[in-house]
Design an enzyme around this catalytic site. Structure first.
Site, PDB file in Angstrom:
ATOM      1  N   PHE A 128      36.190  -0.300  30.169  1.00 12.04           N
ATOM      2  CA  PHE A 128      36.786  -1.845  29.998  1.00 12.04           C
ATOM      3  C   PHE A 128      35.502  -2.710  30.290  1.00 12.04           C
ATOM      4  O   PHE A 128      34.920  -2.561  31.261  1.00 12.04           O
ATOM      5  CB  PHE A 128      37.967  -1.869  31.138  1.00 12.04           C
ATOM      6  CG  PHE A 128      38.733  -3.246  30.980  1.00 12.04           C
ATOM      7  CD1 PHE A 128      39.778  -3.092  29.970  1.00 12.04           C
ATOM      8  CD2 PHE A 128      38.104  -4.280  31.543  1.00 12.04           C
ATOM      9  CE1 PHE A 128      40.634  -4.339  30.069  1.00 12.04           C
ATOM     10  CE2 PHE A 128      38.834  -5.388  31.260  1.00 12.04           C
ATOM     11  CZ  PHE A 128      40.138  -5.431  30.590  1.00 12.04           C
ATOM     12  N   ASP A 200      37.224   3.557  38.635  1.00 15.24           N
ATOM     13  CA  ASP A 200      38.283   2.505  38.212  1.00 15.24           C
ATOM     14  C   ASP A 200      39.535   2.869  37.898  1.00 15.24           C
ATOM     15  O   ASP A 200      39.638   3.658  36.899  1.00 15.24           O
ATOM     16  CB  ASP A 200      37.652   1.670  37.048  1.00 15.24           C
ATOM     17  CG  ASP A 200      38.543   0.303  36.662  1.00 15.24           C
ATOM     18  OD1 ASP A 200      39.636   0.300  37.022  1.00 15.24           O
ATOM     19  OD2 ASP A 200      37.976  -0.732  36.263  1.00 15.24           O
ATOM     20  N   TYR A 225      48.906  -5.194  38.537  1.00 18.97           N
ATOM     21  CA  TYR A 225      49.626  -5.824  37.824  1.00 18.97           C
ATOM     22  C   TYR A 225      50.062  -5.006  36.364  1.00 18.97           C
ATOM     23  O   TYR A 225      50.759  -5.410  35.547  1.00 18.97           O
ATOM     24  CB  TYR A 225      49.200  -7.168  37.305  1.00 18.97           C
ATOM     25  CG  TYR A 225      47.764  -7.234  36.620  1.00 18.97           C
ATOM     26  CD1 TYR A 225      47.636  -6.918  35.367  1.00 18.97           C
ATOM     27  CD2 TYR A 225      46.634  -7.623  37.448  1.00 18.97           C
ATOM     28  CE1 TYR A 225      46.194  -6.882  34.973  1.00 18.97           C
ATOM     29  CE2 TYR A 225      45.385  -7.833  36.826  1.00 18.97           C
ATOM     30  CZ  TYR A 225      45.264  -7.530  35.621  1.00 18.97           C
ATOM     31  OH  TYR A 225      43.774  -7.370  35.252  1.00 18.97           O
ATOM     32  N   LYS A 226      49.435  -3.834  36.459  1.00 17.61           N
ATOM     33  CA  LYS A 226      49.695  -2.964  35.288  1.00 17.61           C
ATOM     34  C   LYS A 226      51.066  -1.983  35.591  1.00 17.61           C
ATOM     35  O   LYS A 226      51.976  -2.533  35.869  1.00 17.61           O
ATOM     36  CB  LYS A 226      48.459  -2.157  34.680  1.00 17.61           C
ATOM     37  CG  LYS A 226      47.662  -3.262  34.346  1.00 17.61           C
ATOM     38  CD  LYS A 226      46.193  -2.583  33.868  1.00 17.61           C
ATOM     39  CE  LYS A 226      45.252  -3.610  33.326  1.00 17.61           C
ATOM     40  NZ  LYS A 226      43.812  -3.260  33.205  1.00 17.61           N
ATOM     41  N   ARG A 374      47.894   0.436  20.809  1.00 12.03           N
ATOM     42  CA  ARG A 374      48.140   0.890  21.986  1.00 12.03           C
ATOM     43  C   ARG A 374      49.584   0.713  22.652  1.00 12.03           C
ATOM     44  O   ARG A 374      50.132  -0.312  22.639  1.00 12.03           O
ATOM     45  CB  ARG A 374      47.183   0.134  23.071  1.00 12.03           C
ATOM     46  CG  ARG A 374      47.062   0.883  24.126  1.00 12.03           C
ATOM     47  CD  ARG A 374      45.680   0.292  25.205  1.00 12.03           C
ATOM     48  NE  ARG A 374      46.223  -0.957  25.673  1.00 12.03           N
ATOM     49  CZ  ARG A 374      45.787  -1.538  26.668  1.00 12.03           C
ATOM     50  NH1 ARG A 374      44.929  -0.806  27.487  1.00 12.03           N
ATOM     51  NH2 ARG A 374      46.469  -2.778  27.093  1.00 12.03           N
TER      52      ARG A 374
HETATM   53  C1  LIG Z   1      42.733  -4.193  33.342  1.00 18.18           C
HETATM   54  C2  LIG Z   1      41.358  -3.664  33.692  1.00 18.18           C
HETATM   55  C3  LIG Z   1      40.588  -4.838  34.385  1.00 18.18           C
HETATM   56  C4  LIG Z   1      40.913  -6.033  34.683  1.00 18.18           C
HETATM   57  O1  LIG Z   1      40.196  -6.619  35.551  1.00 18.18           O
HETATM   58  P1  LIG Z   1      40.631  -8.047  36.243  1.00 18.18           P
HETATM   59  O2  LIG Z   1      39.547  -8.569  37.104  1.00 18.18           O
HETATM   60  O3  LIG Z   1      42.202  -7.933  36.902  1.00 18.18           O
HETATM   61  O4  LIG Z   1      40.818  -9.040  35.256  1.00 18.18           O
HETATM   62  C5  LIG Z   1      39.072  -3.946  34.923  1.00 18.18           C
HETATM   63  N1  LIG Z   1      39.079  -2.862  34.480  1.00 18.18           N
HETATM   64  C6  LIG Z   1      39.823  -1.938  33.787  1.00 18.18           C
HETATM   65  C7  LIG Z   1      39.653  -0.483  33.435  1.00 18.18           C
HETATM   66  C8  LIG Z   1      41.144  -2.372  33.436  1.00 18.18           C
HETATM   67  O5  LIG Z   1      41.897  -1.891  32.775  1.00 18.18           O
END
Ligand SMILES: *Cc1c(COP(=O)(O)O)cnc(C)c1O
Length: 415
Positions: A128, A200, A225-226, A374
């Site tokens: 990501f 992560d 939030y996911k 997705r």
């Molecule tokens: C959704 C996601 C993020 C999001 O980071 P934010 O700081 O909350 O915007 C980071 N890493 C991964 C792997 C994600 O899927």
């Protein structure tokens, strides 16, 4: 189409689903099949109730007294322990605060500080992107730091780990393909080279069980939030293994990480425990919504969650390949359910338009550039009939070419 379950068989799967009653604990708009809980989880009456109480009574009536009376000040660590149970973290190692991006920065910086004679960060080109951006940010503060990327410097992350590596930053479940890493094995590999590892867990927490303590992980970060359904922009979490807490120094040394924040001392002195990974005042209303969402998990069997997740995603792959096989979709996720998170991705040259057409028809997934459709399957509120319905709509859009209408090609800011 022999061998493909029919609607009767699928209704029987819903009837036998032990997690089926959990669906009632969420707010799901009528007529919608929501396959985007891996981007923004659904709301719940429990989250609304916490939010309302915190806003009307605690803020509205009790005002400043609520920091003590309503336990606002303790919430980041209390919720951290509650969330820790879902990711295999014993109490005292997890705190809910800030964003995942910020927590990646804190964890990486702290890990580099624990390996002062090493200068390499290993990460994934397919990560990501914010993780890589934050790694660049950490590197910019330490002259001589080198970023080594899987997919650029070697095909596999294992090949990049040697005794020059300070820290490995890795996604447990890839956000795009859904590919799942072996946490215990990769952690062991990093440790054998004397490196530390930051996991992560954005697409893991609430999607499948994981064992941070049992895998000997050093640091972990993730979203709420996911799959945890904490609400838009809900604060993230960070885990630091007990054995590192005394030595790990994070760079954003704000007053909430101080050993005695209300002594208002002139110099920074880090708290002895996980509180040191906080920075400043946390978003209490968002934390309270998250509390409501996390309470739902007290009644969830994580083994059942994983079993249902694999069954939902297996069914989706099976139905899409049987019914939409002629229309140029290519599976991008591992076929083996045990190597997959709770999502399925298909590549298609016109993925963006197809997803817009699906959304207009009430099947919400998302598009990831350049060509990925997705679909996230949140086992708490997605059912087997939802999977069936989503594939019916997808098949219709592909067969009729409905996605070719010009309006589906107009790009929005957020995809
Ligand atoms: C959704 C996601 C993020 C999001 O980071 P934010 O700081 O909350 O915007 C980071 N890493 C991964 C792997 C994600 O899927």
């Amino acid at each position: 189409m022999s061998g493909i379950p029919d609607l009767v068989a699928i209704e029987a799967m819903d009837a036998a689903d032990v997690l089926r009653p959990m669906r009632e604990r969420f707010v799901l708009p009528e007529g919608l099949v929501y396959l985007d809980g891996n981007s923004l989880g659904a709301a719940s009456p429990a989250a609304f109730a916490e939010l309302t109480e915190a806003a009307r009574q605690e803020w509205g009536q009790d005002l400043i007294r609520s920091w003590n009376k309503a336990g606002w000040f303790e919430m980041p660590v209390e919720l951290g322990d509650q969330l820790g149970r879902l990711v295999g973290a014993a109490p005292g190692q997890t705190v809910v605060c800030d964003t995942t991006s910020i927590n990646v920065y804190k964890a990486l910086h702290a890990a580099m500080g624990l390996r002062p004679d090493r200068s390499v960060i290993v990460a994934e080109a397919g990560s990501f992107p914010t993780d890589l951006y934050m790694a660049e940010g950490v590197a910019s503060t330490r002259a001589g730091t080198v970023l080594r990327l899987e997919g650029v410097d070697a095909p596999s992350i294992e090949e990049l780990i040697d005794d020059s590596v300070a820290v490995v930053l890795v996604n447990h479940v890839n956000y795009k393909s859904g590919e799942l890493r072996d946490m215990a094995a990769l952690t062991k590999k990093a440790h054998e080279a004397g490196a530390l590892i930051v996991w992560d867990l954005c697409h893991t927490a609430g999607a499948l069980p994981v064992d941070l303590d049992g895998s000997n992980a050093d640091f972990a970060v993730g979203c709420t939030y996911k799959y945890l359904n904490g609400g838009p922009g809900a604060p993230a979490f960070i885990y630091v293994a007990n054995r590192h807490l005394a030595e790990a120094r994070q760079p954003l040394s704000g007053w909430w990480g101080h050993a005695r924040p209300f002594a208002f001392e002139q110099s920074y002195a880090a708290d002895a425990g996980i509180r040191r990974f906080q920075c400043g005042t946390q978003p209490i209303l968002s934390l309270r919504a998250l509390k409501g969402a996390l309470d739902i998990w007290n009644d969830v069997d994580m083994k059942a969650l994983r079993a249902k997740s694999i069954a939902l995603t297996d069914l989706f792959i099976q139905l899409v390949e049987a019914k939409c096989g002629a229309y140029g979709l290519t599976l991008e996720s591992p076929r083996d359910g045990t190597r997959r998170g709770s999502q399925v991705s298909f590549a298609h040259d016109n993925a963006y338009q197809i997803m817009q057409a699906l959304i207009e028809r009430g099947v919400i997934g998302d598009f990831r550039a350049p060509a990925t459709l997705r679909f996230g399957f949140t086992p708490l509120y997605v059912g087997f009939k939802d999977v069936w319905h989503a594939v019916e709509v997808l098949e219709d859009i592909l067969r009729t070419g409905a996605w070719k209408e010009a309006r589906f090609a107009v790009k929005s800011a957020v995809t």
